[in-house]
Design an enzyme around this catalytic site. Structure first.
Site, short mmCIF file in Angstrom:
data_model
loop_
_atom_site.label_atom_id
_atom_site.label_comp_id
_atom_site.label_asym_id
_atom_site.label_seq_id
_atom_site.Cartn_x
_atom_site.Cartn_y
_atom_site.Cartn_z
N LEU A 304 0.84 -1.20 0.00
CA LEU A 304 0.00 0.00 0.00
C LEU A 304 0.88 1.25 0.00
O LEU A 304 0.52 2.27 -0.60
CB LEU A 304 -0.94 0.01 1.22
N TYR A 305 2.02 1.15 0.65
CA TYR A 305 2.96 2.29 0.63
C TYR A 305 3.27 2.64 -0.82
O TYR A 305 3.15 3.80 -1.24
CB TYR A 305 4.24 1.92 1.38
#
Ligand SMILES: O=C(O)[C@H]1O[C@H](OP(=O)(O)OP(=O)(O)OC[C@H]2O[C@@H](n3ccc(=O)[nH]c3=O)[C@H](O)[C@@H]2O)[C@H](O)[C@@H](O)[C@H]1O
Length: 495
Positions: A304-305
């Protein structure tokens, strides 16, 4: 039921107004009417709780007094046509003094609670404990920090200035004579005392760091109203690849929402600044083609980063396209060095090795070692500064695009990937201590097996040419680590 009613009919002052003058026992409807008439005649308003419909309240006070009460949210709000129950013990006020005292204590506690709540949650703007709103001393600090001391010097707002890369870039710019203002929210993703120490270092060199969040549009607008920033170096972000599984919201908040708030402020600013901001090598995700080039696809993020950084690049395109903002995105490759981030492997491994703890080293599929294109901080700072220096002006004004603006993406890597076990060996050598290693298969946590930057573009356009190998860089890091945490100062905790 006997109601005990407190009535005030004095208008002298606040103290007198809530003085007890009469005790009434409202047994009958007639008595209640009499009470009501008395209230009306004396300009009083009945307040207090009603335990049954149709009952009169327990106490009465002048309408004017109620205007002095705080209009605060919540159950205890005193409303003109509402009722507020004072401390009534067994249906009887023990004395006017204790009632008065209790009331004001409650009001005071309530006001303090509201103030504390507002400070913590409503984006009340503070520097330490000082509000920035209408604060001339604070404005003076901001303007002084932005003072330019060289010809053609830049005026740069650095977000995430108390962070690892942010503090290094801020210091570099200030030392060469640019005006620099920092902003940082000092969150506790990792030990905030390290951020505070970085801020102390910056302030020693004349860089003021505003304590605030990039999501605070009012604060950003205030800063842009005070200072005509020529550039924004946007380094504030929620970092860390694996932490995204624990706290996904923080990535969206900082890396997407925060970025948009910042772009909005830049778009509205007059003049519009040029923006250089931190993307990440992680956008290459599951890319297998090495070395990673800016022309490669970046639509398969592994974490997700990475997804929020990729989202940032796409958002940047939009603001460039619609509003004429000049934007340069920098894909950092595992930046390391002194004053680094305690959550990163080289840093946490150093701590663990020195303390005799076991480190966990991940392995890729088929027992392959993971590798990173570790990039030393000084090289990255050079890339950041070169990006600022080569950034063209934004073309918009008044929120409107006036012409095509620059939009760039660069890899800032080292081009010499090193495996994680080799990185550990370098640490062991510098720390003169053998690491206890627990080697495990890479969990499915967003990690990628390797990174490797193609830096041709940065070399051509920024003259970016990294010169620090991992051996040299980690030596410098260990030297810093030892002096920072070497327990000579017992009050400083380890990371
Ligand atoms: O270039 C980036 O865009 C990113 O770089 C950095 O991410 P990474 O490259 O993942 O760095 P880092 O955590 O130091 O792990 C390094 C290696 O150690 C391995 N690793 C890690 C932890 C551990 O306990 N064991 C282990 O083997 C791990 O599997 C990996 O192979 C930044 O944190 C990130 O914010 C972003 O900027």
């Amino acid at each position: 039921m006997h109601e005990h009613v407190l009535i005030s009919d004095s208008n002298k002052n606040l103290e007198d107004r809530i003085k007890v003058h009469h005790w009434w026992h409202l047994k009958t409807a007639k008595e209640r009417l009499k009470f009501k008439a008395l209230c009306k005649r004396g300009g009083l308003m009945a307040v207090g709780s009603i335990s049954k419909p149709g009952q009169y309240p327990h106490t009465a006070m002048p309408l004017s007094v109620q205007d002095n009460f705080p209009s605060t949210p919540g159950k205890a709000k005193l409303e003109r046509n509402g009722y507020f129950s004072f401390s009534r013990i067994s249906g009887r006020w023990h004395s006017s003094t204790s009632a008065k005292f209790s009331f004001w204590v409650i009001v005071l506690i309530f006001l303090l609670a509201c103030a504390a709540f507002q400070l913590k949650f409503s984006g009340f703007h503070t520097i330490g404990k000082v509000s920035w709103l209408n604060n001339p001393a604070w404005e003076k600090n901001v303007q002084h920090s932005c003072h330019v001391k060289r010809d053609e010097g830049l005026v740069v707002l650095v977000t995430g200035a108390a962070g690892f890369v942010g503090s290094h870039v801020s210091l570099h710019l200030k030392k060469r004579g640019d005006g620099v203002l920092g902003i940082d929210n000092f969150n506790s993703y990792y030990d905030p005392s390290l951020k505070t120490a970085r801020r102390a270092l910056l302030e020693k060199h004349g860089v003021f760091v505003v304590e605030g969040d990039i999501n605070d549009a009012a604060l950003l607008q205030t800063l842009f109203n005070l200072v005509p920033f020529t550039h924004v170096m946007h380094l504030a972000a929620q970092a860390g690849v694996r932490y995204a599984m624990e706290n996904p919201g923080s990535y969206v908040h900082s890396n997407v929402a925060g970025l948009v708030v910042l772009f909005e402020a830049c778009k509205n600013a007059n003049p519009q600044p040029a923006i250089v901001w931190a993307s990440s090598s992680s956008v290459y995700g599951l890319n297998r083609k090495v070395p990673f080039s800016e022309f490669d696809r970046t639509d398969k993020p592994a974490s997700l980063y990475a997804a929020t950084k990729k989202a940032g690049e796409v958002v940047a395109h939009t603001y460039n396209h619609i509003y004429g903002l000049s934007i340069t995105g920098l894909r950092f490759f595992t930046v390391y060095g002194p004053w680094g981030r305690p959550d990163m492997a080289y840093f946490s491994f150093t701590k663990a090795i020195l303390e005799g703890n076991t480190i966990t080293v991940y392995q890729g599929p088929n027992g392959a070692d993971l590798a990173r294109d570790f990039t030393y901080i000084d090289d990255v700072v050079k890339g950041c500064v070169a990006s600022l220096d080569t950034a063209q002006k934004s073309t918009g004004s008044g929120g409107k695009k006036k012409g095509i603006a620059q939009l760039r993406i660069f890899n800032l890597g080292n081009t010499k990937p090193v495996t994680v076990p080799d990185m550990v060996k370098i640490l062991e050598k510098n720390l003169k201590t053998k690491a206890h290693m627990n080697i495990v298969s890479m969990p499915r946590n967003g990690d990628v097996p390797f990174t490797h930057a193609n830096i041709t573009r940065a070399l051509q356009e920024l003259s970016y040419n990294p010169s620090t190998d991992l051996e040299t860089g980690l030596k410098k890091f260990v030297h810093w680590y030892r002096s920072y945490y070497d327990y000579s100062d017992q009050s400083r905790s380890t990371p």
